[in-house]
Design a protein around this motif. Structure first.
Motif, PDB file in Angstrom:
ATOM      1  N   ARG A 198       0.834  -1.204   0.000  1.00 39.32           N
ATOM      2  CA  ARG A 198       0.000   0.000   0.000  1.00 39.32           C
ATOM      3  C   ARG A 198       0.868   1.254   0.000  1.00 39.32           C
ATOM      4  O   ARG A 198       0.556   2.235  -0.682  1.00 39.32           O
ATOM      5  N   ARG A 199       1.950   1.221   0.754  1.00 43.22           N
ATOM      6  CA  ARG A 199       2.859   2.379   0.763  1.00 43.22           C
ATOM      7  C   ARG A 199       3.472   2.590  -0.617  1.00 43.22           C
ATOM      8  O   ARG A 199       3.614   3.728  -1.073  1.00 43.22           O
ATOM      9  N   ASP A 200       3.847   1.491  -1.257  1.00 45.02           N
ATOM     10  CA  ASP A 200       4.403   1.611  -2.615  1.00 45.02           C
ATOM     11  C   ASP A 200       3.361   2.198  -3.568  1.00 45.02           C
ATOM     12  O   ASP A 200       3.682   3.073  -4.392  1.00 45.02           O
ATOM     13  N   ARG A 201       2.111   1.709  -3.472  1.00 42.81           N
ATOM     14  CA  ARG A 201       1.043   2.248  -4.337  1.00 42.81           C
ATOM     15  C   ARG A 201       0.811   3.718  -4.047  1.00 42.81           C
ATOM     16  O   ARG A 201       0.591   4.519  -4.969  1.00 42.81           O
ATOM     17  N   ASP A 202       0.863   4.083  -2.761  1.00 42.58           N
ATOM     18  CA  ASP A 202       0.645   5.486  -2.402  1.00 42.58           C
ATOM     19  C   ASP A 202       1.724   6.376  -3.004  1.00 42.58           C
ATOM     20  O   ASP A 202       1.435   7.469  -3.513  1.00 42.58           O
ATOM     21  N   LEU A 203       2.970   5.919  -2.957  1.00 42.56           N
ATOM     22  CA  LEU A 203       4.062   6.705  -3.539  1.00 42.56           C
ATOM     23  C   LEU A 203       3.886   6.845  -5.044  1.00 42.56           C
ATOM     24  O   LEU A 203       4.129   7.925  -5.615  1.00 42.56           O
ATOM     25  N   LEU A 204       3.463   5.773  -5.686  1.00 44.41           N
ATOM     26  CA  LEU A 204       3.236   5.830  -7.135  1.00 44.41           C
ATOM     27  C   LEU A 204       2.081   6.774  -7.457  1.00 44.41           C
ATOM     28  O   LEU A 204       2.152   7.560  -8.413  1.00 44.41           O
ATOM     29  N   PHE A 205       0.995   6.691  -6.654  1.00 41.90           N
ATOM     30  CA  PHE A 205      -0.146   7.578  -6.877  1.00 41.90           C
ATOM     31  C   PHE A 205       0.291   9.038  -6.705  1.00 41.90           C
ATOM     32  O   PHE A 205      -0.055   9.905  -7.522  1.00 41.90           O
ATOM     33  N   ASP A 206       1.039   9.307  -5.640  1.00 43.70           N
ATOM     34  CA  ASP A 206       1.496  10.680  -5.397  1.00 43.70           C
ATOM     35  C   ASP A 206       2.346  11.195  -6.546  1.00 43.70           C
ATOM     36  O   ASP A 206       2.313  12.387  -6.881  1.00 43.70           O
ATOM     37  N   ALA A 207       3.115  10.299  -7.168  1.00 40.71           N
ATOM     38  CA  ALA A 207       3.945  10.716  -8.303  1.00 40.71           C
ATOM     39  C   ALA A 207       3.090  11.150  -9.485  1.00 40.71           C
ATOM     40  O   ALA A 207       3.506  12.010 -10.277  1.00 40.71           O
ATOM     41  N   LEU A 208       1.884  10.574  -9.624  1.00 44.08           N
ATOM     42  CA  LEU A 208       0.972  11.004 -10.693  1.00 44.08           C
ATOM     43  C   LEU A 208       0.596  12.473 -10.554  1.00 44.08           C
ATOM     44  O   LEU A 208       0.220  13.123 -11.529  1.00 44.08           O
ATOM     45  N   LEU A 209       0.668  12.983  -9.322  1.00 49.26           N
ATOM     46  CA  LEU A 209       0.241  14.358  -9.056  1.00 49.26           C
ATOM     47  C   LEU A 209       1.393  15.350  -9.160  1.00 49.26           C
ATOM     48  O   LEU A 209       1.203  16.547  -8.891  1.00 49.26           O
ATOM     49  N   GLY A 210       2.569  14.867  -9.512  1.00 52.32           N
ATOM     50  CA  GLY A 210       3.724  15.747  -9.596  1.00 52.32           C
ATOM     51  C   GLY A 210       3.859  16.402 -10.958  1.00 52.32           C
ATOM     52  O   GLY A 210       2.983  16.310 -11.830  1.00 52.32           O
TER      53      GLY A 210
END
Length: 377
Positions: free
Chosen positions: A147-159
């Motif tokens: 879940r932490r890995d998915r969260d980091l990937l999701f956050d990268a979409l917003l960069g």
């Protein structure tokens, strides 16, 4: 405490651990195909460690050691051995140990075996519980890391780094181009969606990037005029906001802002799904809450200064009148009162605000102020 003869037999078997471990490892491997991922020497070593611990305990020379069981359960969970297979291997091992006692006992000792068998099966229960609890801990840790890995990937979409956005989309299974929507929801809301989605949970809200391939988009569009709100045709209680469609995954950050505004346009405490643009006045208020709140207080100031019951009556009547399209009769029906009561209350509103409901511009100011009060906490 084990019978002295049973303890003596356990000490004798303790001296035969190495050949017994090799036999047990072969039996476990034959009985449980899922353990094929475990190297033979690893399985034999674990069998020897467990046999040594069990015979030592049954000989009365040490406590029941569960740490080796937990360590084994952790390693097997990380190797991908299913829990059911692991528990089965321990049942196979317990039966093997019992058979080792039966085979090694003479007639005199065999008479006391049944008296001591409970020790063995109680040990299996302790081992099984240690395996289950450790296995579930590993699963929880693995899910947390994922879940932490998915969260980091999701956050990268917003960069703003387009290379990282593309890499994150690939890792999340999202195309770089297509038809996308962002969904923003209250944290308690957990809708079922008919399309692929990548979720991100934040304090107070849940976000999702929805991807519609061409066939899904066409099917949902043909289903009714409320598309894309029809993505949540049967939503659970709560507030939801849906962004307009966008075609480049790099536009997710902008779409998220619009989804959050759509969510904020649903009044707090209400249930509803709002597409961006469904509630333009409420969305404007949500986009600049400080300014909108100040202007609403300026328009309705005298009304807001009334006692709570009186204030609520006047504001509720005004809301009902606007909801009825300016029809006094329909507003009266919705409020279960006489039309003259509605007229009287509206007249009081006009007197207190200095704005008339029959003047389009002043009515718009009143409506904007009322909507602002509805959506701002």
């Amino acid at each position: 405490m084990a019978h002295p003869d049973f303890a003596a037999l356990s000490r004798r078997l303790l001296g035969q651990v190495d050949p017994l471990a090799e036999r047990l490892a072969r039996r476990v491997r034959e009985a449980e195909a899922e353990l094929a991922v475990v190297p033979p020497e690893d399985l034999t070593a674990v069998c020897a460690l467990h046999l040594r611990g069990i015979y030592t305990h049954l000989a009365g020379e040490g406590p029941m050691e569960l740490e080796p069981v937990r360590a084994n359960a952790r390693r097997r969970a990380l190797q991908g051995v299913p829990l059911a297979a692991l528990l089965h291997s321990y049942r196979v091992g317990t039966l093997f140990i019992w058979e080792s006692f039966v085979a090694a006992a003479d007639e005199r000792v065999q008479a006391v075996l049944l008296e001591s068998v409970s020790e063995l099966w109680l040990g299996l229960e302790d081992y099984s519980e240690a395996v289950r609890s450790t296995y579930h801990e590993v699963e929880a840790e693995r899910e947390l890391r994922a879940r932490r890995d998915r969260d980091l990937l999701f956050d990268a979409l917003l960069g703003a780094d387009h290379a990282r956005i593309r890499e994150s989309a690939d890792a999340l299974g999202l195309p770089r181009q297509g038809r996308f929507h962002v969904l923003a929801a209250e944290s308690a809301a957990a809708p079922r969606l008919p399309v692929p989605a990548v979720w991100r949970e934040l304090p107070g809200e849940r976000l999702a990037v929805l991807w519609l391939d061409a066939p899904r988009a066409e099917a949902l569009r043909a289903a009714g005029p409320r598309f894309p709100a029809d993505l949540l045709a049967d939503p659970p209680p709560g507030r939801f906001g849906i962004s307009p469609p966008y075609t480049q995954i790099s536009q997710t950050a902008s779409a998220l802002r619009l989804a959050r505004l759509a969510l904020a346009s649903v009044p707090p405490g209400a249930d509803g799904v709002s597409r961006y643009g469904d509630r333009p006045v409420a969305t404007l208020a949500a986009s600049s809450p400080e300014t909108a709140g100040d202007l609403a207080r300026r328009v309705l100031g005298a009304v807001l200064d009334l006692p709570a019951e009186d204030r609520g009556t006047l504001l509720g009547t005004a809301h009902a009148w606007f909801a009825a399209g300016g029809s006094t009769a329909r507003a009266a029906g919705a409020l279960f009162c006489h039309r003259n009561t509605v007229r009287y209350r509206l007249a009081r509103m006009e007197s207190l605000t200095g704005r008339r409901f029959d003047d389009p511009r002043e009515a718009a100011e009143l409506f904007t102020a009322l909507e602002t009060l509805r959506v701002l906490p």
